[in-house]
Design an enzyme around this catalytic site. Structure first.
Site, PDB file in Angstrom:
ATOM      1  N   LEU A 137       0.866  -1.171   0.000  1.00 57.81           N
ATOM      2  CA  LEU A 137       0.000   0.000   0.000  1.00 57.81           C
ATOM      3  C   LEU A 137       0.909   1.228   0.000  1.00 57.81           C
ATOM      4  CD1 LEU A 137      -2.655  -0.952   2.738  1.00 57.81           C
ATOM      5  CD2 LEU A 137      -2.951  -1.047   0.257  1.00 57.81           C
ATOM      6  N   ASP A 138       0.462   2.295  -0.632  1.00 54.69           N
ATOM      7  CA  ASP A 138       1.236   3.531  -0.608  1.00 54.69           C
ATOM      8  C   ASP A 138       1.387   4.029   0.826  1.00 54.69           C
ATOM      9  OD1 ASP A 138       1.395   3.492  -3.381  1.00 54.69           O
ATOM     10  OD2 ASP A 138      -0.448   4.664  -3.615  1.00 54.69           O
ATOM     11  N   LYS A 139       2.393   4.848   1.052  1.00 55.14           N
ATOM     12  CA  LYS A 139       2.705   5.340   2.393  1.00 55.14           C
ATOM     13  C   LYS A 139       1.475   5.913   3.098  1.00 55.14           C
ATOM     14  CE  LYS A 139       5.410   8.911   4.778  1.00 55.14           C
ATOM     15  NZ  LYS A 139       6.328  10.064   4.620  1.00 55.14           N
TER      16      LYS A 139
END
Length: 325
Positions: A137-139
């Site tokens: 997942l993105d940050k």
């Protein structure tokens, strides 16, 4: 820390005429084909006790033996970082990732990542590539992720991602009042002019398919549910921006913050203060890599998205205008 794997299998006549690496991949299906091939080249996967080329054909009756010691995959530090663990057993770990937590160490983020936290919580993952992380997942995206605690579990989970049998559903808040759901089927690749971004790339992009449906339409925003068929970098963010409904707070794809005409001061403050993409991995479903049992998990939206929805609800009741300034 190391783990020793010792296995033996007889080649049946059904495999007669097939390549050694293909047969070994079938007989030792707990491991990926690339790993099988590397073991053959290392000389730890043998035919009748002898090192054999991957492409050499076998005729049945041979004995394939594997004797290998797994070493730690990476020199990353184990760090005590709190994890919101939704489920755990000997094979998998289901985590509810918070906003702001980077998944993998990289330039600018050498530690303090989810990978460092996993190595501390489950030291056995040091024997698995990327500490068992099979998707990311993105940050600033929150929500559910699955981690493999064994090599066998990793191979199985990667296969589920590749054959699209693993279910992943997200919720997001998009800018703009949608009239209905749909499907975005547009290939995604690296942005031609900005290497930090992804973009719809009809020629060089890879297949990317996102399904979306409305949960609730507000005056100038829409709460949506999304389901992925593919897992490209920034896929949801790119696809929603492509159809002119970027996500609230998305620093890369939503452009400059615009305030809806006539919206309440409370909504203006909420939009101004929402500094990440309003995206949450809400539901995860998969076949357990050891038992085959179908399992699913769902977690509540994070507090910041719930608070934003509350303000949107109030703005809807107060009859804000359906137009951006």
């Amino acid at each position: 820390m190391a783990e020793r794997i010792v296995k033996e299998a007889q080649v049946s006549l059904d495999f007669s005429g097939q390549r050694f690496d293909q047969i070994a991949t079938e007989l030792f299906s707990d491991y990926s084909r690339s790993r099988i091939q590397s073991w053959i080249k290392e000389g730890v996967l043998l035919v009748d006790g002898k090192q054999t080329k991957p492409k050499e054909k076998l005729f049945g009756g041979e004995t394939i033996t594997l004797d290998v010691e797994l070493e730690e995959q990476a020199a990353h530090d184990a760090q005590e970082i709190p994890l919101d663990i939704v489920y755990e057993d000997e094979d998998i770990l289901i985590i509810n990732k918070p906003a702001g937590l980077v998944v993998h160490p990289a330039a600018g983020h050498h530690d303090g990542t989810l990978l460092n936290a996993i190595l501390h919580h489950a030291p056995e993952t040091a024997l698995v590539p990327r500490a068992g992380i099979v998707h990311r997942l993105d940050k600033e995206t929150t929500g559910l992720m699955v981690v493999a605690k064994t090599l066998q579990a990793q191979t199985d989970l990667v296969a589920q991602l590749q054959d699209r049998s693993m279910g992943r559903e997200y919720e997001a808040i998009a800018i703009g009042a949608m009239t209905g759901g749909g499907v975005v089927d547009e290939p995604i690749g690296r942005h031609p002019h900005n290497r930090q971004k992804m973009a719809v790339e009809p020629v060089h992009g890879k297949e990317a398919i996102t399904h979306y449906r409305l949960i609730k339409r507000y005056n100038n925003h829409t709460h949506i549910r999304l389901k992925l068929e593919t897992g490209r970098t920034h896929q949801i963010r790119v696809h929603m921006a492509h159809i002119q409904y970027p996500l609230v707070g998305d620093p890369q794809y939503a452009g400059r913050l615009k305030m809806p005409k006539g919206c309440s001061p409370e909504l203006q403050d909420a939009l101004r203060d929402f500094r990440r993409q309003a995206l949450h991995a809400k539901k995860l479903e998969l076949s357990h890599p050891a038992t085959g049992e179908w399992m699913e998990w769902e977690v509540e939206l994070p507090d910041d998205m719930l608070a934003l929805i509350e303000v949107l609800e109030a703005d809807l009741k107060n009859g804000g205008q359906n137009q951006y300034m």
